[in-house]
Design a protein around this motif. Structure first.
Motif, PDB file in Angstrom:
ATOM      1  N   LYS A  17      14.888 -65.337 -29.782  1.00  8.24           N
ATOM      2  CA  LYS A  17      16.142 -66.076 -29.951  1.00  8.24           C
ATOM      3  C   LYS A  17      16.939 -66.066 -28.651  1.00  8.24           C
ATOM      4  O   LYS A  17      16.754 -65.222 -27.795  1.00  8.24           O
ATOM      5  N   LYS A  19      21.213 -66.804 -27.267  1.00  7.35           N
ATOM      6  CA  LYS A  19      22.583 -66.740 -27.769  1.00  7.35           C
ATOM      7  C   LYS A  19      23.527 -67.335 -26.734  1.00  7.35           C
ATOM      8  O   LYS A  19      23.368 -67.114 -25.537  1.00  7.35           O
ATOM      9  N   LEU A  62      21.474 -68.810 -31.069  1.00  4.10           N
ATOM     10  CA  LEU A  62      22.615 -68.336 -31.844  1.00  4.10           C
ATOM     11  C   LEU A  62      23.916 -68.856 -31.246  1.00  4.10           C
ATOM     12  O   LEU A  62      24.042 -68.964 -30.033  1.00  4.10           O
TER      13      LEU A  62
END
Length: 94
Positions: A17, A19, A62
């Protein structure tokens, strides 16, 4: 701009992921502001694609809405991204 996870955010469930961190977003804002002042043309590229349909939740960006909001402030129409390993186009309403 690097939206890779910081060491303190790297947990097994977050591997893959990205962010949108406020300090990176603020830096991008300063750069976009300067480019607009200079009336410069530019190309934006990011590794992590925001709002990409079909992308596994394990690979998502994110806080992507923060990035979309900033891009909309500067009327950015096109960005190039990677991470997904498949070609796609996406229109993001903003």
């Amino acid at each position: 701009m690097d939206f890779s996870l910081k060491q303190e955010d790297l947990k097994l469930q977050n591997v893959g992921k990205g962010k949108v961190y406020d300090e990176i977003l603020n830096e991008l804002n300063k750069i976009l502001c300067k480019l607009r002042e200079l009336n410069e043309k530019f190309i934006l590229t990011f590794h992590y694609p925001p709002k990409l349909d079909g992308l596994s939740k394990l690979l998502e960006l994110l806080d992507e809405d923060k990035l979309i909001s900033l891009l909309n402030q500067y009327n950015i129409k096109i960005i190039f991204t990677g991470h997904s390993h498949f070609g796609t186009q996406k229109i993001i309403d903003g």
